[in-house]
Design a protein around this motif. Structure first.
Motif, short mmCIF file in Angstrom:
data_model
loop_
_atom_site.label_atom_id
_atom_site.label_comp_id
_atom_site.label_asym_id
_atom_site.label_seq_id
_atom_site.Cartn_x
_atom_site.Cartn_y
_atom_site.Cartn_z
N LYS A 281 0.88 -1.18 0.00
CA LYS A 281 0.00 0.00 0.00
C LYS A 281 0.92 1.23 0.00
O LYS A 281 1.98 1.19 0.63
CB LYS A 281 -0.88 0.01 1.24
N LEU B 198 -23.10 -6.27 -3.92
CA LEU B 198 -21.65 -6.16 -3.71
C LEU B 198 -20.94 -5.77 -5.01
O LEU B 198 -19.91 -5.11 -4.98
CB LEU B 198 -21.09 -7.48 -3.18
N LEU C 270 -11.35 -8.10 -3.67
CA LEU C 270 -10.03 -8.21 -4.29
C LEU C 270 -9.68 -9.68 -4.54
O LEU C 270 -10.55 -10.54 -4.44
CB LEU C 270 -8.99 -7.51 -3.40
N ILE D 174 -19.41 -8.45 15.19
CA ILE D 174 -17.94 -8.57 15.26
C ILE D 174 -17.49 -8.55 16.73
O ILE D 174 -16.45 -9.13 17.07
CB ILE D 174 -17.23 -7.47 14.41
N PHE E 37 -11.13 -17.87 10.20
CA PHE E 37 -12.00 -17.65 9.03
C PHE E 37 -12.21 -18.93 8.22
O PHE E 37 -12.69 -18.87 7.10
CB PHE E 37 -11.40 -16.53 8.15
N GLY F 115 -14.25 -5.12 9.98
CA GLY F 115 -15.28 -6.14 10.08
C GLY F 115 -16.68 -5.62 10.34
O GLY F 115 -17.60 -6.40 10.41
N ALA G 232 -22.75 -2.61 3.01
CA ALA G 232 -23.34 -3.53 2.02
C ALA G 232 -24.82 -3.77 2.33
O ALA G 232 -25.66 -3.81 1.42
CB ALA G 232 -22.56 -4.84 2.03
N ARG H 205 -1.19 -13.15 8.73
CA ARG H 205 -2.31 -13.74 7.97
C ARG H 205 -2.41 -15.23 8.30
O ARG H 205 -3.50 -15.76 8.51
CB ARG H 205 -2.09 -13.48 6.47
N PHE I 95 -9.74 -5.45 13.09
CA PHE I 95 -10.93 -6.27 12.86
C PHE I 95 -12.22 -5.55 13.21
O PHE I 95 -13.24 -5.76 12.56
CB PHE I 95 -10.80 -7.61 13.61
N VAL J 158 -15.54 -1.10 -0.54
CA VAL J 158 -14.23 -0.44 -0.70
C VAL J 158 -14.09 -0.22 -2.21
O VAL J 158 -13.76 -1.15 -2.94
CB VAL J 158 -13.10 -1.36 -0.18
N ARG K 158 -3.66 -10.62 -0.57
CA ARG K 158 -4.16 -9.46 0.17
C ARG K 158 -5.67 -9.29 -0.01
O ARG K 158 -6.21 -8.22 0.22
CB ARG K 158 -3.46 -8.17 -0.27
N SER K 159 -6.32 -10.37 -0.45
CA SER K 159 -7.78 -10.25 -0.61
C SER K 159 -8.42 -10.20 0.78
O SER K 159 -7.76 -10.46 1.79
CB SER K 159 -8.32 -11.45 -1.38
N CYS K 160 -9.70 -9.90 0.82
CA CYS K 160 -10.39 -9.76 2.10
C CYS K 160 -10.44 -11.10 2.83
O CYS K 160 -11.03 -12.06 2.35
CB CYS K 160 -11.81 -9.26 1.87
N ILE K 161 -9.86 -11.12 4.01
CA ILE K 161 -9.84 -12.37 4.79
C ILE K 161 -11.24 -12.66 5.35
O ILE K 161 -11.58 -13.80 5.66
CB ILE K 161 -8.80 -12.26 5.94
N ARG L 181 -1.71 0.60 -4.84
CA ARG L 181 -0.48 -0.08 -4.51
C ARG L 181 0.69 0.78 -4.96
O ARG L 181 0.54 1.60 -5.86
CB ARG L 181 -0.39 -1.43 -5.23
C1 HEM Z 1 -18.99 -6.46 2.46
C2 HEM Z 1 -18.02 -6.54 3.30
C3 HEM Z 1 -16.56 -6.38 2.99
C4 HEM Z 1 -15.93 -5.89 1.89
C5 HEM Z 1 -16.57 -5.33 0.64
C6 HEM Z 1 -14.51 -5.98 2.12
C7 HEM Z 1 -13.55 -5.60 1.21
C8 HEM Z 1 -12.19 -5.72 1.41
C9 HEM Z 1 -11.19 -5.34 0.45
C10 HEM Z 1 -11.44 -4.75 -0.91
C11 HEM Z 1 -9.98 -5.60 1.01
C12 HEM Z 1 -8.62 -5.33 0.39
C13 HEM Z 1 -8.18 -3.93 0.73
C14 HEM Z 1 -6.88 -3.55 0.09
O1 HEM Z 1 -5.94 -4.35 0.05
O2 HEM Z 1 -6.78 -2.41 -0.34
C15 HEM Z 1 -10.22 -6.13 2.33
C16 HEM Z 1 -9.24 -6.53 3.20
C17 HEM Z 1 -9.47 -6.96 4.46
N1 HEM Z 1 -10.70 -7.21 5.04
FE1 HEM Z 1 -12.48 -6.97 4.16
N2 HEM Z 1 -14.30 -6.51 3.36
C18 HEM Z 1 -15.52 -6.79 3.92
C19 HEM Z 1 -15.75 -7.37 5.15
C20 HEM Z 1 -14.78 -7.75 6.04
C21 HEM Z 1 -15.02 -8.39 7.30
C22 HEM Z 1 -16.40 -8.77 7.82
C23 HEM Z 1 -13.80 -8.55 7.90
C24 HEM Z 1 -13.45 -9.19 9.21
C25 HEM Z 1 -14.27 -9.83 9.99
C26 HEM Z 1 -12.79 -8.03 7.00
C27 HEM Z 1 -11.45 -7.99 7.25
C28 HEM Z 1 -10.50 -7.61 6.32
C29 HEM Z 1 -9.07 -7.63 6.60
C30 HEM Z 1 -8.40 -8.01 7.92
C31 HEM Z 1 -8.42 -7.24 5.42
C32 HEM Z 1 -6.91 -7.15 5.17
C33 HEM Z 1 -6.48 -8.48 4.53
C34 HEM Z 1 -5.00 -8.54 4.18
O3 HEM Z 1 -4.44 -7.56 3.69
O4 HEM Z 1 -4.45 -9.62 4.39
N3 HEM Z 1 -13.43 -7.56 5.87
N4 HEM Z 1 -11.58 -6.20 2.55
#
Ligand code: HEM
Length: 560
Positions: free
Chosen positions: A138, A417, A497, A228, A173, A345, A352, A166, A341, A423, A501-504, A428
Motif C-alpha cells: 500500500k 456487492l 479483491l 464482530i 476464518f 469487520g 453492504a 495472515r 478487525f 471499498v 491481500r484479498s479480504c480475509i 499499490r
Molecule cells: C462487504 C463486506 C466487505 C468488503 C466489501 C470488504 C472488502 C475488502 C477489500 C477490498 C480488502 C482489500 C483492501 C486492500 O488491500 O486495499 C479487504 C481486506 C481486508 N478485510 Fe475486508 N471486506 C468486507 C468485510 C470484512 C469483514 C467482515 C472482515 C473481518 C471480519 C474483513 C477484514 C479484512 C481484513 C483483515 C483485510 C486485510 C487483509 C489482508 O491484507 O491480508 N473484511 N476487505
C-alpha cells in the motif's frame, strides 16, 4: 528508474551540492569569502533542488519514464484523489469515464508526473494482486494514515510480517468456523428486527400509518458491531439495544462522509497527516481525540480478555482469543489487530446491507421475490426468530446450508456487492522495479485499482452493467446460485479483491449479509423515503450514502 533516482534523487542532489560548494570555495575563494561560505552551500543546494524539481516534474515523465507512452489524462491532481471529493455522482464513475475514453488501454496514466497509473482491465490484475503481490505494497502515505486509525494490523503490514499474521489469523476464518457463526448472526439479526419494530411502533404512533421512516445506516453499523464484538473478541456489546455506545459513536464520527471530513482525509492521503497536522484546523484535534479514544477502549478490551482467558478459563473461540493463545503477540500488537478487525469487520458489511436495502427499495419486485423465497425455505425458523420463542436455535448446518443455496438471496447479495463495492478503490506502490504484463513499472509507481470501475465495466458485464440484475448470479439451466455472476475471470468481480491481500473476512461478510437480509425482508416491507438522487455513495475508505438512507418501513407482522 534506479539509475535516475540514484543520480537525481534528493539525497544525491544534496551530496552533489556539498561537493559543488567545496569546489566553489577552492576555485573562487575570493568570491565565496565575500559572500560567505554558508551562502555557497545554500546556493548550491537551491540550484540542485530546482534542477531536481524540473527533472522529476517535467523531464522524467516525458523523456525517461518507462511509463511515458501510456496514454491518459495526466492531470495535475489525479482522478484517484478527485474521486474522493467529487460532488456530482459517485466518485468511481470518473474511472468508468476514463476507461471509456481510452477503450483499448490496459493501463491509463493518471497524473502529470508519471507516478500514477490505473489498471483499467482485469488482464493485468493477476500480476498485481497475485503473481507479483509482494512487489507492491500500500502506498506509504496511505498506510501511515491508516496506521493511525487501525494500527499495525493485517491491512497495513507488508511482506513477511503480513504473511506471518495472515497465517496466524486464518483459522478464525475457516469454512467450519464461519458455519458455526450463523446461529449467532441470526440471533443478532432477530434482535435488530425487534429494535426496528419498537422504533417503528414509537414513530408510527405519531404518524399513525403502521409504518415509519427510519434511517438505516446507523442501525446497520450497530448490528454489525454487535456481530464482530462476539466473533472478534467474544464480547456481547449489545449496541443495538443501547441508546448510545462509545465505540459505535467513534466509528460513526470517523467514517461519516461529511464534506469537511472527506477533504481532511483526502489531504492526509495526498500529502500525509504529519503535514496536515501543522495547520490550525479543528479536524486535527477531532481526529486525534477519536483515534486515541479508540486506542484506549481497545487496550481495556484486551486486558479484560486476557484476564478472562487466564483467570476465568474463558474458552470462547474468537479472533482475539486465537491470537492471544498463539502467544506470538504482546498487548500492543493485539490492540492493533483488534482495531483492524473492529474497523474492517463492521462498517464494510453495514454499508453492504444499507446498499442492498436501497436496491430492494428501488426494485420492489425483487423485494417480494426474495421474501417469498426466504419464507418458503425458513418458515418456522423465521416465526421463532420473530416471536423470540424459547426453543433451541436452528442448527448451524441447517441455517448456513439453507441460506447459502437460496438463489435470490445470494443473487441480491452478490449484485449489491458488485454495484456498490464497499471499498471502491485501492492503491499499490511498486516496492522495486517490476512489470505488469509487458509493461515495466519503476519502483515508486502508484497503481490504482478502481473496484467500482471493474465491477461496472460494460465490456465485462455487458450493456446492462449498471442495472440491478440478481439473475446474473443464478444459473439459467438449473436455477442454482452461482458465485461468478456470469463473468469470465476471477478478476471481473473485485469487491473482495483477489490473492494474498484479498479480504480475509469475505465469507464472514457473506454469512452476515445472508442472515441480516433474510431477517429484514421477512420482517418488513420498505420503500425509499428520500430523493433517489441523494443516495450518493461517499467516503474515503468505505462508501456510505452521503445523507443517510431513509426508508419507510412497514412491519409484516404486528406485535413482533
Ligand atoms: C462487504 C463486506 C466487505 C468488503 C466489501 C470488504 C472488502 C475488502 C477489500 C477490498 C480488502 C482489500 C483492501 C486492500 O488491500 O486495499 C479487504 C481486506 C481486508 N478485510 Fe475486508 N471486506 C468486507 C468485510 C470484512 C469483514 C467482515 C472482515 C473481518 C471480519 C474483513 C477484514 C479484512 C481484513 C483483515 C483485510 C486485510 C487483509 C489482508 O491484507 O491480508 N473484511 N476487505
Amino acid at each position: 528508474m534506479t539509475l535516475a533516482s540514484q543520480l537525481f534523487g534528493f539525497p544525491s542532489l544534496t551530496l552533489a551540492a556539498a561537493v559543488e560548494a567545496l569546489l566553489a570555495i577552492r576555485l573562487y575563494p575570493d568570491y565565496v569569502r565575500s559572500h560567505g561560505h554558508l551562502m555557497a552551500v545554500v546556493g548550491a543546494i537551491l540550484v540542485n533542488y530546482a534542477f531536481g524539481i524540473v527533472f522529476w516534474a517535467f523531464l522524467y515523465p516525458r523523456f525517461f519514464s518507462p511509463l511515458r507512452r501510456i496514454p491518459g489524462p495526466k492531470a495535475l491532481l489525479s482522478a484517484a484523489y478527485i474521486s474522493l471529493i467529487v460532488k456530482d455522482g459517485p466518485g468511481g464513475n470518473l474511472f468508468l469515464d476514463l476507461a471509456e475514453r481510452y477503450p483499448d488501454q490496459d493501463l491509463i496514466a493518471l497524473d502529470a508526473f508519471g507516478r500514477q497509473i490505473l489498471v483499467a482491465k482485469p488482464r493485468l490484475l493477476a500480476d498485481l494482486l497475485v503473481h507479483k503481490c509482494y512487489d507492491f505494497s500500500k502506498p506509504k502515505r496511505i498506510s501511515a494514515f491508516l496506521r493511525r486509525i487501525i494500527g499495525d494490523g493485517l491491512i497495513t503490514l507488508e511482506e513477511d510480517q503480513h504473511k506471518f499474521l495472515r497465517k496466524n489469523t486464518m483459522p478464525a476464518f475457516h469454512a467450519r468456523h464461519i458455519t458455526e457463526l450463523y446461529p449467532m448472526m441470526w440471533a443478532k439479526a432477530g434482535i435488530l428486527m425487534r429494535a426496528l419494530n419498537r422504533e417503528i411502533a414509537n414513530a408510527a404512533g405519531a404518524e399513525s400509518k403502521g409504518s415509519a421512516v427510519l434511517e438505516l445506516t446507523s442501525w446497520a453499523s450497530k448490528v454489525t458491531l454487535d456481530i464482530i464484538g462476539v466473533a472478534g473478541m467474544g464480547r456481547a456489546l449489545n449496541v443495538v439495544e443501547k441508546a448510545s455506545d462509545p465505540l459505535q459513536e467513534i466509528y460513526e464520527q470517523l467514517l461519516e462522509p461529511d464534506r469537511e471530513k472527506l477533504i481532511f482525509a483526502t489531504l492526509c492521503l495526498a500529502v500525509g497527516f504529519p503535514v496536515i497536522r501543522m495547520f490550525p484546523w479543528k479536524m486535527n484535534d477531532l481526529f486525534v481525540y477519536l483515534i486515541s479514544s479508540l486506542d484506549n477502549i481497545c487496550r481495556d478490551l484486551i486486558r479484560e480478555k486476557r484476564r478472562a482467558i487466564q483467570q476465568d478459563k474463558d474458552d470462547h473461540f474468537d479472533i482475539l482469543s486465537l491470537l492471544i493463545k498463539s502467544n506470538n503477540f504482546d498487548d500492543e500488537v493485539l490492540k492493533d489487530q483488534l482495531l483492524t478487525f473492529l474497523a474492517a469487520g463492521h462498517e464494510t458489511t453495514a454499508s453492504a446491507l444499507t446498499w442492498s436495502s436501497y436496491l430492494l427499495a428501488k426494485h420492489p419486485e425483487y423485494q417480494q421475490k426474495l421474501r417469498d423465497e426466504v419464507t418458503a425455505a425458513l418458515g418456522e425458523i423465521i416465526t421463532a426468530q420473530q416471536q423470540q420463542q424459547q426453543q433451541p436455535p436452528p442448527s448451524a448446518d441447517v441455517l448456513a446450508g439453507t441460506l447459502r443455496q437460496l438463489p435470490y438471496l445470494n443473487g441480491v447479495m452478490h449484485e449489491t456487492l458488485r454495484l456498490y463495492p464497499t471499498v471502491p478503490l485501492t492503491m499499490r506502490e511498486a516496492l522495486r522495479d517490476t512489470r505488469l504484463g509487458e509493461q515495466a513499472v519503476p519502483r515508486g509507481t502508484e497503481v490504482v485499482v478502481s473496484i467500482w470501475q471493474i465491477n461496472r465495466s460494460r465490456e465485462i458485464w455487458g450493456a446492462d452493467a449498471a442495472a440491478f440484475r440478481p439473475e446474473r448470479w443464478i444459473n439459467a439451466d438449473d436455477g442454482r446460485a452461482n458465485r461468478h455472476g456470469g463473468a469470465k475471470s476471477n478478476y471481473d468481480f473485485l469487491t473482495f479483491l483477489q490473492g494474498p491481500r484479498s479480504c480475509i473476512g469475505q465469507e464472514f461478510a457473506r454469512a452476515e449479509m445472508r442472515c441480516l437480509l433474510a431477517a429484514l425482508v421477512t420482517s418488513f416491507e420498505w420503500e425509499l423515503a428520500m430523493d433517489e438522487d441523494s443516495a450518493v455513495p461517499r467516503g474515503v475508505i468505505t462508501i456510505k450514502p452521503e445523507h443517510g438512507m431513509y426508508l419507510r418501513m412497514r412491519p409484516l407482522r404486528q406485535g413482533v
